[in-house]
Scaffold this motif. Structure first.
Motif, short mmCIF file in Angstrom:
data_model
loop_
_atom_site.label_atom_id
_atom_site.label_comp_id
_atom_site.label_asym_id
_atom_site.label_seq_id
_atom_site.Cartn_x
_atom_site.Cartn_y
_atom_site.Cartn_z
N ASP A 9 0.85 -1.31 0.02
CA ASP A 9 0.01 -0.02 -0.12
C ASP A 9 0.80 1.29 0.04
O ASP A 9 0.49 2.21 -0.76
CB ASP A 9 -0.88 -0.03 1.23
CG ASP A 9 -2.06 -0.99 1.08
OD1 ASP A 9 -2.29 -1.57 0.02
OD2 ASP A 9 -2.38 -1.50 2.30
N GLU A 54 2.54 1.75 -3.29
CA GLU A 54 1.66 2.08 -4.50
C GLU A 54 1.17 3.63 -4.24
O GLU A 54 1.09 4.53 -5.30
CB GLU A 54 0.26 1.46 -4.26
CG GLU A 54 -0.60 1.65 -5.32
CD GLU A 54 -2.09 1.18 -5.26
OE1 GLU A 54 -3.26 1.55 -5.96
OE2 GLU A 54 -2.04 -0.04 -4.75
N LYS A 55 1.08 3.93 -3.03
CA LYS A 55 0.86 5.47 -2.38
C LYS A 55 2.14 6.41 -3.03
O LYS A 55 1.77 7.53 -3.70
CB LYS A 55 0.79 5.59 -1.08
CG LYS A 55 0.41 7.03 -0.68
CD LYS A 55 0.35 7.14 0.79
CE LYS A 55 0.16 8.58 1.42
NZ LYS A 55 0.35 8.57 2.80
N ARG A 103 2.04 6.51 -7.21
CA ARG A 103 0.86 7.24 -7.26
C ARG A 103 1.17 8.96 -7.16
O ARG A 103 0.76 9.59 -8.13
CB ARG A 103 -0.43 7.04 -6.81
CG ARG A 103 -0.83 5.71 -7.25
CD ARG A 103 -2.24 5.34 -6.81
NE ARG A 103 -2.77 4.10 -7.53
CZ ARG A 103 -3.60 4.15 -8.59
NH1 ARG A 103 -3.82 5.33 -9.30
NH2 ARG A 103 -3.93 2.98 -9.06
N GLU A 104 1.17 9.27 -5.91
CA GLU A 104 1.28 10.73 -5.54
C GLU A 104 2.72 11.39 -5.75
O GLU A 104 2.80 12.48 -6.41
CB GLU A 104 1.09 10.80 -4.00
CG GLU A 104 -0.34 10.32 -3.54
CD GLU A 104 -0.50 10.40 -2.11
OE1 GLU A 104 0.64 10.78 -1.49
OE2 GLU A 104 -1.47 10.13 -1.82
#
Length: 112
Positions: A69, A72-73, A76-77
């Protein structure tokens, strides 16, 4: 029966008065210096507690850094990555509105 009283020496009275005034000034200065140092200490204690909180947050973030998680965060950010066959929609009007609002806010602050 005349009783002679001894007169208190004027020079001694001046010396005592000078000593009392000098001592009062020194005590006042030392109290003000003490208060300044106590303010510095309290500021340092606040900064230490803030830094400890930041360290705790960073440690918890470090522990979670191996989870998928978190990866992925960050992807993406921070890196702007997307999943395969994923489509990102960008609303251009929203960006224009935010720029206009910033301009209006700056203009109103200049008038004040």
């Amino acid at each position: 029966m005349n009783i002679k009283r001894k007169k208190f020496p004027v020079a001694l009275a001046i010396i005592i008065l000078f000593s009392v005034v000098y001592g009062s000034v020194k005590i006042g200065k030392s109290i003000s210096i003490r208060n300044q140092k106590l303010e510095i200490i309290s500021g340092n204690k606040k900064e230490i507690s803030n830094l400890k909180l930041e360290i705790d947050n960073l440690n918890s973030e470090l522990e979670n850094s191996s989870s998928t998680d978190f990866v992925e965060k960050v992807a993406r950010e921070d890196l702007g990555m997307v999943k395969p066959r994923e489509v990102i929609y960008v609303d251009k009007n929203k960006e224009k509105d935010s720029k206009i609002n910033k301009y209006d806010n700056n203009k109103s602050e200049d008038l004040k």
